[in-house]
Design a protein around this motif. Structure first.
Motif, short mmCIF file in Angstrom:
data_model
loop_
_atom_site.label_atom_id
_atom_site.label_comp_id
_atom_site.label_asym_id
_atom_site.label_seq_id
_atom_site.Cartn_x
_atom_site.Cartn_y
_atom_site.Cartn_z
N HIS A 146 56.58 45.83 59.12
CA HIS A 146 56.07 44.69 58.34
C HIS A 146 57.26 43.82 57.95
CE1 HIS A 146 54.43 42.43 54.91
NE2 HIS A 146 53.26 42.63 55.47
N PRO A 147 57.17 42.51 58.12
CA PRO A 147 58.31 41.64 57.81
C PRO A 147 58.78 41.77 56.37
CG PRO A 147 56.65 40.43 59.05
CD PRO A 147 56.03 41.74 58.67
N PHE A 152 67.78 46.32 67.74
CA PHE A 152 67.51 44.92 67.44
C PHE A 152 66.45 44.81 66.36
CE2 PHE A 152 64.29 46.07 70.50
CZ PHE A 152 63.18 45.31 70.19
N ALA A 153 66.29 43.59 65.84
CA ALA A 153 65.26 43.27 64.87
C ALA A 153 64.41 42.13 65.40
CB ALA A 153 65.90 42.87 63.53
N MET A 154 63.17 42.07 64.95
CA MET A 154 62.33 40.91 65.20
C MET A 154 62.47 40.00 63.99
SD MET A 154 61.08 41.24 68.23
CE MET A 154 59.88 39.89 68.22
N VAL A 155 62.81 38.75 64.24
CA VAL A 155 63.12 37.80 63.17
C VAL A 155 62.08 36.68 63.15
CG1 VAL A 155 64.86 36.23 62.22
CG2 VAL A 155 65.58 38.31 63.42
N TRP A 156 61.47 36.51 62.00
CA TRP A 156 60.44 35.48 61.82
C TRP A 156 61.03 34.27 61.12
CZ3 TRP A 156 57.41 34.82 56.92
CH2 TRP A 156 56.45 33.79 57.04
N ILE A 157 60.93 33.12 61.78
CA ILE A 157 61.34 31.85 61.18
C ILE A 157 60.06 31.15 60.75
CG2 ILE A 157 62.65 29.72 61.47
CD1 ILE A 157 63.02 32.29 64.13
N ILE A 188 62.24 39.75 58.51
CA ILE A 188 62.83 40.68 59.49
C ILE A 188 62.01 41.96 59.52
CG2 ILE A 188 65.19 39.80 59.38
CD1 ILE A 188 65.85 42.04 57.41
N ARG A 189 61.81 42.50 60.72
CA ARG A 189 61.19 43.82 60.84
C ARG A 189 61.95 44.62 61.89
NH1 ARG A 189 57.35 43.76 65.18
NH2 ARG A 189 56.85 41.65 65.89
N GLY A 190 61.85 45.90 61.78
CA GLY A 190 62.63 46.79 62.61
C GLY A 190 63.57 47.63 61.75
#
Length: 272
Positions: free
Chosen positions: A7-8, A41-46, A90-92
């Motif tokens: 979850h972000p 790595f991370a998933m990054v939400w803009i 960010i998630r991961g």
């Protein structure tokens, strides 16, 4: 309350480091990302733009991590433009990590592919003989050279920069330097991250000489958890099965270095 890594988590950008005219490092505080393994790595939400995968950059400050981004497409440009005080999600972390060997090591990075190489440098032993190769198009696109020298404190290390146009360091492609080095020196391990053609040639140079080699792949990723399938490379899902793969595995994958999928999922040839 335990953090849900899928979850972000919203973080605030606290500092921006201008690496080159097109590359910035965005620093933030977090409990999880400073401790990721090299290759994860991370998933990054803009917000209002998109979500994209990013290697996690180290920070010299305790409790802080960073993302180093090159302004290119809409998503990376959106992250590049986030100001100090701006927020991202960010998630991961996701993915596996490099198998860290000891002895004579060669680390190869091109562009922002240097990010996992910098984190890997924090895991090598002081007694290791480490050579770092950095590839860039020109002098004004060289970054992390001073950082790499700071991270390697013994007398055995070497940091070598190559530029395509010869405006700084060695002239030519970094893969030419790789071929030159592995042809005359036996390394215990080679690690690489960067453009896939560069990684393909590096893996070929090392694997053909029976040198242990691993590459951290960068592919189109939309979910990061192996659901969407956008990062598939043959039978592999890069986000789930990687991003780190060894030379034996990559030598059997017919898409590596030759084919990639665009945003619509259509296979395209790499332009050499």
């Amino acid at each position: 309350m335990q953090r849900n890594l899928n979850h972000p988590t919203i973080v605030t950008i606290e500092k921006i480091i201008e690496e080159t005219p097109t590359v910035r490092t965005l620093v933030f505080s977090d409990d999880v990302m400073p401790n990721v393994l090299p290759g994860q790595f991370a998933m990054v939400w803009i917000p209002g733009v998109n979500e994209l995968p990013m290697s996690v950059m180290i920070s010299k400050e305790t409790g802080k991590a960073a993302f180093t981004v090159r302004k290119h497409g809409p998503s990376s440009t959106g992250l590049f433009n986030v100001p100090v005080g701006g927020q991202i999600g960010i998630r991961g972390p996701y993915g596996n990590s490099f198998d860290i060997k000891e002895g004579k090591l060669l680390l190869v990075g091109g562009g922002t592919g240097l990010v996992p190489m910098m984190r890997l440098l924090t895991f090598v032993k002081p007694t290791d003989d480490v050579t770092v190769l950095m590839g860039a198009k020109s002098k004004d696109e060289v970054f992390f050279e001073n950082l790499a020298n700071d991270l390697l404190t013994n007398n055995l290390h070497h940091v070598i920069v190559s530029t395509d146009d010869g405006s700084y360091g060695e002239k030519g492609f970094v893969t030419d330097l790789v071929e030159k080095l592995v042809s005359k020196t036996h390394f215990d391990a080679v690690y690489v991250c960067g453009p896939e053609i560069m990684m393909y040639k590096t893996v070929q140079s090392a694997h053909s000489r029976n040198i242990f080699v691993q590459a951290s792949l960068e592919r189109m990723m939309k979910c990061g958890v192996g659901i969407c399938g956008s990062c598939c490379m043959g039978e592999d899902l890069v986000c789930r099965d990687g991003t780190v793969f060894d030379g034996d595995h990559l030598s059997k994958n017919i898409e590596f270095g030759h084919l990639h999928r665009n945003k619509a999922g259509i296979l395209e040839n790499y332009q050499v």
